[in-house]
Scaffold this active site. Sequence first.
Site, PDB file in Angstrom:
ATOM      1  CG  ASP A   1      25.252 -40.727  43.674  1.00 14.79           C
ATOM      2  OD1 ASP A   1      26.237 -41.186  44.261  1.00 14.79           O
ATOM      3  OD2 ASP A   1      24.075 -41.043  43.927  1.00 14.79           O
TER       4      ASP A   1
ATOM      5  CB  THR B   1      22.330 -37.162  46.274  1.00 17.90           C
ATOM      6  OG1 THR B   1      21.817 -37.837  47.411  1.00 17.90           O
ATOM      7  CG2 THR B   1      22.076 -37.985  45.037  1.00 17.90           C
TER       8      THR B   1
ATOM      9  CD  GLU C   1     -13.537 -30.884  32.201  1.00 18.27           C
ATOM     10  OE1 GLU C   1     -12.373 -30.722  31.806  1.00 18.27           O
ATOM     11  OE2 GLU C   1     -13.898 -30.654  33.363  1.00 18.27           O
TER      12      GLU C   1
HETATM   13  C1  AOF Z   1     -11.186 -28.976  34.599  1.00 18.89           C
HETATM   14  N1  AOF Z   1     -10.591 -29.792  33.702  1.00 18.89           N
HETATM   15  O1  AOF Z   1      -8.785 -30.723  32.767  1.00 18.89           O
HETATM   16  C2  AOF Z   1      -8.471 -29.343  34.629  1.00 18.89           C
HETATM   17  C3  AOF Z   1      -9.107 -28.521  35.610  1.00 18.89           C
HETATM   18  O2  AOF Z   1      -5.761 -21.755  35.205  1.00 18.89           O
HETATM   19  P1  AOF Z   1      -6.913 -22.505  34.604  1.00 18.89           P
HETATM   20  O3  AOF Z   1      -7.938 -21.643  34.010  1.00 18.89           O
HETATM   21  O4  AOF Z   1      -6.443 -23.582  33.662  1.00 18.89           O
HETATM   22  O5  AOF Z   1      -7.655 -23.252  35.815  1.00 18.89           O
HETATM   23  C4  AOF Z   1      -6.948 -24.084  36.658  1.00 18.89           C
HETATM   24  C5  AOF Z   1      -7.886 -24.821  37.594  1.00 18.89           C
HETATM   25  O6  AOF Z   1      -8.818 -25.580  36.849  1.00 18.89           O
HETATM   26  C6  AOF Z   1      -7.173 -25.806  38.485  1.00 18.89           C
HETATM   27  O7  AOF Z   1      -6.712 -25.233  39.689  1.00 18.89           O
HETATM   28  C7  AOF Z   1      -8.266 -26.813  38.748  1.00 18.89           C
HETATM   29  O8  AOF Z   1      -9.154 -26.327  39.717  1.00 18.89           O
HETATM   30  C8  AOF Z   1      -8.988 -26.859  37.421  1.00 18.89           C
HETATM   31  N2  AOF Z   1      -8.389 -27.880  36.544  1.00 18.89           N
HETATM   32  N3  AOF Z   1     -10.455 -28.407  35.573  1.00 18.89           N
HETATM   33  O9  AOF Z   1     -12.390 -28.738  34.534  1.00 18.89           O
HETATM   34  C9  AOF Z   1      -9.282 -30.000  33.659  1.00 18.89           C
HETATM   35  N4  AOF Z   1      -7.118 -29.509  34.604  1.00 18.89           N
HETATM   36 ZN    ZN Z   2     -11.976 -26.658  33.079  1.00 16.34          ZN
END
Ligand code: AOF
Ligand code: ZN
Length: 370
Positions: free
Chosen positions: A198, A194, A50
Amino acid sequence: MDLALRLGRRCAGLTAENPAVGCVIAHNISGRVEIVGRGWTQEGGRPHAERVALAEAGPLAREATAYVTLEPCSHTGKSSPCADALIEAGIARVVCAHPDPDRRVAGRGFEKLRSAGIAVDVGLMQERAHRDLGGFLSRTVRYRPWLQAKMAFSPDGMIGIEGQGNYPVTGALAKSRTYALRAQADAILVGCDTVLIDNPALTVRLPGLEARSPVRVVLDSKGRMPLETILVQTAENTPVWIVTTEQMPRDKANALKEKGCDILRVDATPEGHVNLKLALEAMAERGINTVFAECGAKLADEMLKAGLVDEFFLYQGAEQIGPNGLVALDGSPEKALFSAGFILEENCNMGQDKLKRFVRPQSLDALYGD
Ligand code: AOF
Ligand code: ZN
């Protein structure tokens, strides 16, 4: 929302432990709808989608609609809440595909937006978001990663020939697809057998995507991992974690650590193997959302029996191997998958080879929580 979902996918494999979210801000300018901001979660998980979209939209975010694949966050984590940022920017309406089960959010994002007078609609293209965010949802709701397994079989149900190491069951196109799948996962998982047979690099070798090799994880209950392997020798460049048990001698663990490998010890099964469920939980604890397991016969069998596989990529080569081949899953992988409750979701040709992708509907349901 379709665009937001596609933007979110751009950063799949780069954001753990955060989800890879997409966001589109659309403004109705004199009756013409125009996209004024696009964003996705950035590498390492921040800034959130966002914020990136709002920064691009600038003042045009006022009175606009934001399409987000996941509920905007409401907690002050490493940055301030996205819900607050949307409110401050003057967004009039938020359309969201999927709620965020993270305990710090869990509906409070929507509440915040609604109490600021923003119209909120939830559920547009939710099923697709549910899949795209499967890894994050799995770690958050089930405390273990979404587990993808990959195997390549000949038409006669073999995976190689004894003593012939990395046997090419499928061709170049299949290999590229595997690289792409590696790039989108947060970790690649193999069994120690593996590695011994490999000596793989397990990196992403697609032009331009070389830097997207995720952490490489080896299950090595007894500490058999040789120091001379490509994995250990390159651990300083692309991380290597070795999941082991008390059976790995201390001096072996120290030697591997010295080469840059991380050692994770988990409890063993009564037979002395790494407990797979605990191994996955240990990975989730370290922020891994999605695991791509490149299975040998033993690992595939054990993971399927334990009911831990969520999605299965079954490659089928064009050439028979014959009676000297190595059999896996009793030589009938599809039968094994169907009886474990998987359904066929994708079936495509890759040159001479085929790729069939199976999922377990039960796994997808479990991501909704109780
Ligand atoms: C959003 N937009 O693009 C994402 C979200 O550690 P922080 O502060 O970055 O928060 C992590 C949490 O935020 C994660 O566990 C999930 O709930 C949310 N991720 N939220 O609004 C985003 N990546
Ligand atoms: Zn966020």
